[in-house]
Design an enzyme around this catalytic site. Structure first.
Site, PDB file in Angstrom:
ATOM      1  N   MET A  20      11.237  26.184   0.692  1.00  0.00           N
ATOM      2  CA  MET A  20      10.369  25.343  -0.136  1.00  0.00           C
ATOM      3  C   MET A  20      11.190  24.461  -1.077  1.00  0.00           C
ATOM      4  O   MET A  20      10.933  23.269  -1.213  1.00  0.00           O
ATOM      5  CB  MET A  20       9.411  26.229  -0.931  1.00  0.00           C
ATOM      6  CG  MET A  20       8.318  25.473  -1.646  1.00  0.00           C
ATOM      7  SD  MET A  20       7.205  26.578  -2.546  1.00  0.00           S
ATOM      8  CE  MET A  20       6.260  27.308  -1.222  1.00  0.00           C
ATOM      9  N   TYR A  71      15.582  32.310   5.830  1.00  0.00           N
ATOM     10  CA  TYR A  71      14.466  33.073   6.380  1.00  0.00           C
ATOM     11  C   TYR A  71      14.565  33.209   7.902  1.00  0.00           C
ATOM     12  O   TYR A  71      14.794  32.227   8.604  1.00  0.00           O
ATOM     13  CB  TYR A  71      13.139  32.386   6.048  1.00  0.00           C
ATOM     14  CG  TYR A  71      12.777  32.416   4.584  1.00  0.00           C
ATOM     15  CD1 TYR A  71      12.590  33.642   3.919  1.00  0.00           C
ATOM     16  CD2 TYR A  71      12.610  31.240   3.866  1.00  0.00           C
ATOM     17  CE1 TYR A  71      12.242  33.671   2.576  1.00  0.00           C
ATOM     18  CE2 TYR A  71      12.254  31.258   2.527  1.00  0.00           C
ATOM     19  CZ  TYR A  71      12.072  32.481   1.887  1.00  0.00           C
ATOM     20  OH  TYR A  71      11.733  32.508   0.570  1.00  0.00           O
ATOM     21  N   ARG A  91      -9.887   0.142  14.892  1.00  0.00           N
ATOM     22  CA  ARG A  91      -9.926   0.681  13.523  1.00  0.00           C
ATOM     23  C   ARG A  91     -10.947  -0.179  12.788  1.00  0.00           C
ATOM     24  O   ARG A  91     -12.010  -0.463  13.306  1.00  0.00           O
ATOM     25  CB  ARG A  91      -8.514   0.641  12.930  1.00  0.00           C
ATOM     26  CG  ARG A  91      -8.326   1.533  11.727  1.00  0.00           C
ATOM     27  CD  ARG A  91      -6.849   1.696  11.310  1.00  0.00           C
ATOM     28  NE  ARG A  91      -6.306   0.528  10.613  1.00  0.00           N
ATOM     29  CZ  ARG A  91      -5.053   0.457  10.136  1.00  0.00           C
ATOM     30  NH1 ARG A  91      -4.231   1.484  10.277  1.00  0.00           N
ATOM     31  NH2 ARG A  91      -4.619  -0.622   9.516  1.00  0.00           N
ATOM     32  N   LYS A 139       0.846  -1.202   0.000  1.00  0.00           N
ATOM     33  CA  LYS A 139       0.000   0.000   0.000  1.00  0.00           C
ATOM     34  C   LYS A 139       0.880   1.251   0.000  1.00  0.00           C
ATOM     35  O   LYS A 139       2.100   1.157   0.234  1.00  0.00           O
ATOM     36  CB  LYS A 139      -0.915  -0.025   1.223  1.00  0.00           C
ATOM     37  CG  LYS A 139      -0.165   0.157   2.529  1.00  0.00           C
ATOM     38  CD  LYS A 139      -1.046  -0.038   3.746  1.00  0.00           C
ATOM     39  CE  LYS A 139      -0.271   0.320   4.986  1.00  0.00           C
ATOM     40  NZ  LYS A 139      -0.774  -0.361   6.186  1.00  0.00           N
TER      41      LYS A 139
HETATM   42  C1  LIG Z   1       0.073  -1.342   6.820  1.00  0.00           C
HETATM   43  C2  LIG Z   1      -0.493  -2.591   7.301  1.00  0.00           C
HETATM   44  C3  LIG Z   1       0.335  -3.693   7.581  1.00  0.00           C
HETATM   45  C4  LIG Z   1       1.838  -3.622   7.600  1.00  0.00           C
HETATM   46  O1  LIG Z   1       2.279  -3.010   8.790  1.00  0.00           O
HETATM   47  P1  LIG Z   1       3.853  -2.809   9.102  1.00  0.00           P
HETATM   48  O2  LIG Z   1       3.889  -2.250  10.461  1.00  0.00           O
HETATM   49  O3  LIG Z   1       4.340  -1.848   8.074  1.00  0.00           O
HETATM   50  O4  LIG Z   1       4.500  -4.124   8.950  1.00  0.00           O
HETATM   51  C5  LIG Z   1      -0.290  -4.890   7.891  1.00  0.00           C
HETATM   52  N1  LIG Z   1      -1.652  -4.989   7.934  1.00  0.00           N
HETATM   53  C6  LIG Z   1      -2.458  -3.938   7.691  1.00  0.00           C
HETATM   54  C7  LIG Z   1      -3.923  -4.103   7.768  1.00  0.00           C
HETATM   55  C8  LIG Z   1      -1.918  -2.707   7.375  1.00  0.00           C
HETATM   56  O5  LIG Z   1      -2.724  -1.656   7.154  1.00  0.00           O
END
Ligand SMILES: *Cc1c(COP(=O)(O)O)cnc(C)c1O
Length: 384
Positions: free
Chosen positions: A313, A265, A136, A38
């Protein structure tokens, strides 16, 4: 090729393959490893990273959204693609067309997925998410069996997996053991409902590294695939990980300024001696956040040098008084190794007050990627 930009992110595909193999060896042959890709593979590039993991043996991939899974399929990535944050009703037809495995967290999405599967005369494997303490996504344990039964009763759907997520596996203290027990109880509760035992997966990188008893039938490492332990207490010297991402820039201008000279700055930095300043064309627009002001260091000619003055920036300044011979065009390592010096995402995260994950996502999403380590052939397979 387009004119190269001043800054780029390097990604070592050989390191990605190494990390997958190291984690696979750690969990053993009985446990599957889902490569979590992801967030553009934590900034490393979705398709190249997924293909590197596939070359190392990955057969299951985890993405957040359907859109990412479609990109993987269009690029020819085979195997099971689990959509960790589920599919909207509008995406049901795509889930079926591309043979994706969505996570479900209630009965609401089942009707549309079932309709789409039946219309295409296909069976879709869904993964049911239970919330055993993350707070979650997921159904509470008490409701899991009913949702599992609804999945099994829906034409065209099959319960392919049961999953949950650990909130504290990376911490010294936590309720990880109790959460895993709760997950096991749900697993037992649905066993009678599902003739073919679904995959069971709960362990993120910290779970993989610290809670071997919680590997179940599949694990879901993310950050460790990219070369980092999720936290200091998660470090496992037996599992050697190689950071795959570097962040690079170059010197735009070098100049001598006198003592008492204000830099950038707000003149938050004023030289205390005659100083040689190197101006770098990298700043917060490139993910080199303004919050690094007064903290960051870079590597030039194998030596560390401090970033001085407010980060702008598209620019920042480095004090190179202590490094002989620095000139315009010289290579600068913002993250990575050069000579004996190494600056990794954990160190930068410490300066920024965050975690390596965010550093990788930031640099990876704001900059061009240059890949190395492609020497091994990537197996060409059809869409799975
Ligand atoms: C991102 C995620 C992982 C991986 O987690 P890490 O801490 O990066 O290994 C596993 N399961 C779910 C549902 C996630 O959202």
């Amino acid at each position: 090729m387009a004119t190269p930009s001043y800054n780029w992110v390097s990604v070592d595909l050989a390191a990605l393959r190494h990390n997958f193999s190291a984690l696979k060896a750690w969990v053993g042959p009985a446990v599957r490893v889902m490569a979590v890709v992801k967030a553009n593979a934590y900034g490393h590039g979705l398709v190249p990273a997924a293909k590197a993991f596939a070359a190392a043996g990955a057969e299951t991939f985890g993405v957040a959204e359907v859109e990412e899974a479609v990109v993987l399929r269009e690029a020819g990535v085979p195997g099971e693609i689990v959509v960790l944050f589920g599919a909207s009703n509008a995406a049901a037809a795509e889930v079926v067309r591309y043979g994706l495995s969505p996570v479900v967290f209630g009965t609401e999405s089942l009707a549309e997925l079932s309709r789409a599967a039946v219309a295409a005369q296909k069976t879709i494997g869904v993964h049911l998410k239970v919330d055993v303490g993350m707070g979650r996504l997921g159904v509470l344990p008490a409701a899991a069996a009913a949702v599992a039964a609804a999945v099994q009763a829906a034409p065209g759907l099959r319960l392919a997996g049961l999953l949950s997520h650990f909130p504290q596996a990376d911490l010294e203290q936590g309720d990880t053991h109790d959460q895993y027990q709760a997950f096991e109880r749900v697993r037992d509760a649905i066993a009678a409902l599902v003739p073919e035992a679904p995959l069971a997966h709960i362990a993120n990188s910290a779970g993989v590294l610290r809670f071997t008893e919680a590997h179940a039938t599949m694990v879901r490492p993310g950050i460790s695939l990219y070369g980092y332990y999720p936290s200091a207490v998660s470090a496992r010297p037996e599992v050697v990980l190689k950071p795959a991402m570097g962040f690079h820039s170059q010197v735009l201008q070098v100049k001598e300024v006198p003592a008492g000279y204000g830099v950038s700055y707000g003149h938050r930095f004023v030289t205390s001696r005659p100083t040689r300043l190197a101006v770098l064309p990298v700043g917060y627009d490139d993910g080199y956040l303004r919050s690094l002001t007064g903290k960051a260091q870079v590597i030039i000619r194998g030596q560390r040098a401090p970033v001085v003055g407010t980060i702008c920036m598209n620019a920042c300044m480095v004090d190179v008084t202590g490094i002989a011979g620095v000139s315009a065009g010289e290579a600068v390592v913002l993250m990575g190794g050069s000579g004996q010096a190494v600056i990794d995402a954990d160190e930068i995260a410490g300066w920024m007050g965050t975690i390596s994950y965010e550093v990788l996502c930031l640099f990876g999403s704001r900059n061009r990627h240059v890949y190395s380590g492609t020497d091994e052939a990537i197996p060409e397979k059809g869409i799975g």
